[in-house]
Scaffold this motif. Structure first.
Motif, short mmCIF file in Angstrom:
data_model
loop_
_atom_site.label_atom_id
_atom_site.label_comp_id
_atom_site.label_asym_id
_atom_site.label_seq_id
_atom_site.Cartn_x
_atom_site.Cartn_y
_atom_site.Cartn_z
N PHE A 82 0.96 -1.18 0.11
CA PHE A 82 -0.01 -0.31 0.00
C PHE A 82 0.87 1.12 0.08
N PHE A 83 1.98 1.11 0.69
CA PHE A 83 3.02 2.44 0.56
C PHE A 83 3.40 2.63 -0.70
N TYR A 84 3.60 1.49 -1.34
CA TYR A 84 4.07 1.90 -2.79
C TYR A 84 2.92 2.49 -3.83
N LYS A 85 1.59 1.78 -3.58
CA LYS A 85 0.73 2.38 -4.37
C LYS A 85 0.31 3.83 -4.23
N ILE A 86 0.36 4.18 -2.79
CA ILE A 86 0.25 5.27 -2.69
C ILE A 86 1.35 6.34 -2.95
N MET A 87 2.67 6.20 -2.12
CA MET A 87 3.67 7.14 -2.43
C MET A 87 4.46 6.75 -3.88
N ARG A 88 4.39 5.77 -4.59
CA ARG A 88 5.28 5.35 -5.56
C ARG A 88 6.81 5.15 -5.27
N ILE A 89 7.40 4.77 -3.85
CA ILE A 89 8.37 4.47 -3.42
C ILE A 89 8.43 3.20 -2.79
N LYS A 90 9.36 2.54 -3.12
CA LYS A 90 9.43 1.12 -2.82
C LYS A 90 10.03 1.31 -1.06
N CYS A 91 9.38 0.42 -0.34
CA CYS A 91 9.67 0.60 1.08
C CYS A 91 10.44 -0.66 1.40
N PRO A 92 11.26 -0.51 2.75
CA PRO A 92 12.15 -1.67 2.82
C PRO A 92 11.74 -3.08 2.87
N GLY A 93 10.35 -3.14 3.11
CA GLY A 93 9.46 -4.59 3.25
C GLY A 93 9.59 -5.00 1.83
N CYS A 94 9.31 -4.13 0.82
CA CYS A 94 9.31 -4.50 -0.52
C CYS A 94 10.54 -5.27 -1.10
#
Length: 91
Positions: free
Chosen positions: A42-54
């Protein structure tokens, strides 16, 4: 064996089975593909930044598929000091 040790052993066995199933799913399904088994970030869908979990999920996927170089390169968003060593920075 007393009851406490039996419960601890059962918990360890269940966690090992769940971990193995997770590795099998990571081996079969690519987390970045459209028909992926995994929940989208969901973080990537909203912010378009890949998170550490991804990054860790992609890294584990590449690791279980045998691509060690790509697995290490996927850890760029995770705070691991690989960039400190100049010889290791080949991503």
């Amino acid at each position: 064996m007393n009851r406490k040790k039996k419960i601890s052993l059962c918990i360890v066995i269940v966690l090992a089975i769940v971990g193995m199933l997770g590795l099998i799913l990571l081996r079969i399904y690519n987390p970045e593909s459209e028909n992926s088994f995994f929940i989208p970030c969901f973080f990537y869908k909203i912010m378009r930044i890949k998170c550490p979990g991804c990054g860790m999920t992609r890294s584990l996927h590449n690791l279980v598929n045998g691509d060690i170089k790509k697995a290490i390169c996927e850890l760029e968003n995770v705070n691991i000091p690989f960039e400190v060593i100049p010889e290791f920075n080949y991503c």
